[in-house]
Design a protein around this motif. Sequence first.
Motif, PDB file in Angstrom:
ATOM      1  N   GLU A  10       0.925  -1.309   0.095  1.00 38.02           N
ATOM      2  CA  GLU A  10       0.065  -0.047   0.038  1.00 38.02           C
ATOM      3  C   GLU A  10       0.968   1.174   0.150  1.00 38.02           C
ATOM      4  O   GLU A  10       0.737   2.054  -0.699  1.00 38.02           O
ATOM      5  CB  GLU A  10      -0.895  -0.017   0.923  1.00 38.02           C
ATOM      6  CG  GLU A  10      -1.907   1.347   1.385  1.00 38.02           C
ATOM      7  CD  GLU A  10      -2.592   1.612   0.148  1.00 38.02           C
ATOM      8  OE1 GLU A  10      -3.333   2.771   0.367  1.00 38.02           O
ATOM      9  OE2 GLU A  10      -3.113   0.503  -0.514  1.00 38.02           O
ATOM     10  N   LEU A  11       1.845   1.301   0.788  1.00 36.52           N
ATOM     11  CA  LEU A  11       2.895   2.489   0.962  1.00 36.52           C
ATOM     12  C   LEU A  11       3.591   2.918  -0.422  1.00 36.52           C
ATOM     13  O   LEU A  11       3.490   3.840  -0.898  1.00 36.52           O
ATOM     14  CB  LEU A  11       3.771   2.317   2.028  1.00 36.52           C
ATOM     15  CG  LEU A  11       3.294   2.404   3.439  1.00 36.52           C
ATOM     16  CD1 LEU A  11       4.538   1.876   4.360  1.00 36.52           C
ATOM     17  CD2 LEU A  11       2.640   3.639   3.787  1.00 36.52           C
ATOM     18  N   THR A  13       2.574   1.373  -3.289  1.00 41.11           N
ATOM     19  CA  THR A  13       1.448   2.042  -4.496  1.00 41.11           C
ATOM     20  C   THR A  13       1.394   3.331  -4.321  1.00 41.11           C
ATOM     21  O   THR A  13       1.175   4.195  -5.546  1.00 41.11           O
ATOM     22  CB  THR A  13       0.231   0.971  -4.289  1.00 41.11           C
ATOM     23  OG1 THR A  13       0.535  -0.300  -4.313  1.00 41.11           O
ATOM     24  CG2 THR A  13      -0.811   1.519  -5.230  1.00 41.11           C
ATOM     25  N   GLN A  14       0.826   3.981  -3.334  1.00 41.02           N
ATOM     26  CA  GLN A  14       0.620   5.394  -2.935  1.00 41.02           C
ATOM     27  C   GLN A  14       1.655   6.236  -3.392  1.00 41.02           C
ATOM     28  O   GLN A  14       1.792   7.250  -4.187  1.00 41.02           O
ATOM     29  CB  GLN A  14       0.094   5.456  -1.618  1.00 41.02           C
ATOM     30  CG  GLN A  14      -0.958   4.905  -1.012  1.00 41.02           C
ATOM     31  CD  GLN A  14      -2.291   5.566  -2.132  1.00 41.02           C
ATOM     32  OE1 GLN A  14      -2.097   6.660  -2.389  1.00 41.02           O
ATOM     33  NE2 GLN A  14      -3.119   4.625  -2.378  1.00 41.02           N
ATOM     34  N   ASN A  17       2.629   7.376  -7.119  1.00 43.21           N
ATOM     35  CA  ASN A  17       2.233   8.481  -7.827  1.00 43.21           C
ATOM     36  C   ASN A  17       3.158   9.315  -7.723  1.00 43.21           C
ATOM     37  O   ASN A  17       3.702  10.062  -6.707  1.00 43.21           O
ATOM     38  CB  ASN A  17       0.813   8.998  -7.077  1.00 43.21           C
ATOM     39  CG  ASN A  17       0.436  10.286  -7.567  1.00 43.21           C
ATOM     40  OD1 ASN A  17       0.884  11.224  -7.243  1.00 43.21           O
ATOM     41  ND2 ASN A  17      -0.709  10.189  -8.155  1.00 43.21           N
ATOM     42  N   ARG A  20       2.716  12.546  -5.185  1.00 45.88           N
ATOM     43  CA  ARG A  20       3.138  12.144  -3.955  1.00 45.88           C
ATOM     44  C   ARG A  20       4.475  11.749  -3.524  1.00 45.88           C
ATOM     45  O   ARG A  20       4.980  12.046  -2.393  1.00 45.88           O
ATOM     46  CB  ARG A  20       2.124  10.993  -3.547  1.00 45.88           C
ATOM     47  CG  ARG A  20       0.774  11.278  -3.199  1.00 45.88           C
ATOM     48  CD  ARG A  20      -0.068  10.088  -2.709  1.00 45.88           C
ATOM     49  NE  ARG A  20      -1.220  10.072  -3.514  1.00 45.88           N
ATOM     50  CZ  ARG A  20      -1.845   9.405  -4.410  1.00 45.88           C
ATOM     51  NH1 ARG A  20      -1.122   7.970  -4.442  1.00 45.88           N
ATOM     52  NH2 ARG A  20      -2.714   9.726  -4.899  1.00 45.88           N
ATOM     53  N   ARG A  57      -2.846  12.697   1.698  1.00 50.77           N
ATOM     54  CA  ARG A  57      -2.674  11.407   1.515  1.00 50.77           C
ATOM     55  C   ARG A  57      -1.600  10.642   2.222  1.00 50.77           C
ATOM     56  O   ARG A  57      -1.451   9.657   2.817  1.00 50.77           O
ATOM     57  CB  ARG A  57      -2.490  11.127   0.021  1.00 50.77           C
ATOM     58  CG  ARG A  57      -3.547  11.155  -0.927  1.00 50.77           C
ATOM     59  CD  ARG A  57      -4.459   9.806  -0.620  1.00 50.77           C
ATOM     60  NE  ARG A  57      -5.669  10.086  -1.694  1.00 50.77           N
ATOM     61  CZ  ARG A  57      -5.852   9.228  -2.693  1.00 50.77           C
ATOM     62  NH1 ARG A  57      -5.100   8.277  -2.918  1.00 50.77           N
ATOM     63  NH2 ARG A  57      -7.028   9.427  -3.462  1.00 50.77           N
ATOM     64  N   LEU A  61      -1.403   8.125   5.320  1.00 51.24           N
ATOM     65  CA  LEU A  61      -0.625   6.946   5.103  1.00 51.24           C
ATOM     66  C   LEU A  61       0.281   6.808   6.391  1.00 51.24           C
ATOM     67  O   LEU A  61       0.745   5.770   6.572  1.00 51.24           O
ATOM     68  CB  LEU A  61       0.014   6.662   3.894  1.00 51.24           C
ATOM     69  CG  LEU A  61      -0.642   6.671   2.873  1.00 51.24           C
ATOM     70  CD1 LEU A  61       0.404   6.753   1.470  1.00 51.24           C
ATOM     71  CD2 LEU A  61      -0.999   5.111   2.443  1.00 51.24           C
TER      72      LEU A  61
END
Length: 187
Positions: A10-11, A13-14, A17, A20, A57, A61
């Motif tokens: 998850e980290l 994947t975020q 971007n 980000r 975001r 996280l």
Amino acid sequence: MSAEAARAAELLTQLSNPVRLRAFAGLVARGAEGFSITEMSFLLDMTKPEAGEALGRLAGLGLASGSGDGYYRAKPEVLREAAQALVGTLPIAPLLKEYPQLKGYFTHGYLTSLPPTLSERYEQIAELLARFLAVDGVLTEDEVNKRIAVVAEDVAAVRRMLVETGWLERDRAGTTYGSGRIFVPAG
């Protein structure tokens, strides 16, 4: 998938971007001083809502913290902790806990270097890897290679080390391998 792997995924994947990732890199570079949304929008050349979304975001996280003063600060230790938790799930991790003196030869659960051939550490790594391979019976060279490849890139060097140290025995044709020594736990 383990909870650790899911969190790391998850980290990553975020952070895949680009906005980000640039925001996180900017926060890390800025250190304890942090950035406001306005400063981040200027740094990233974007609107305040876009910068606010990226920072929000990151904060959501746990990779950044927002404070009452309107500044965001990076929390890179969250990424480090996720990576360490993920490494703990790798197949060699339980054995490495028993051989803490060998951790320097591994990176993220993968053997990256070997100590000098006649050293005590060479013998210890051979023992660790023999335990990891858990050879019971006779294996083909391909089967041995596949097991070694899980933890090492230089499969031939590791296989040779295991034969040299007596943990593996190779038949005369060099096509099959069996356990050469029996591990006797200390104690």
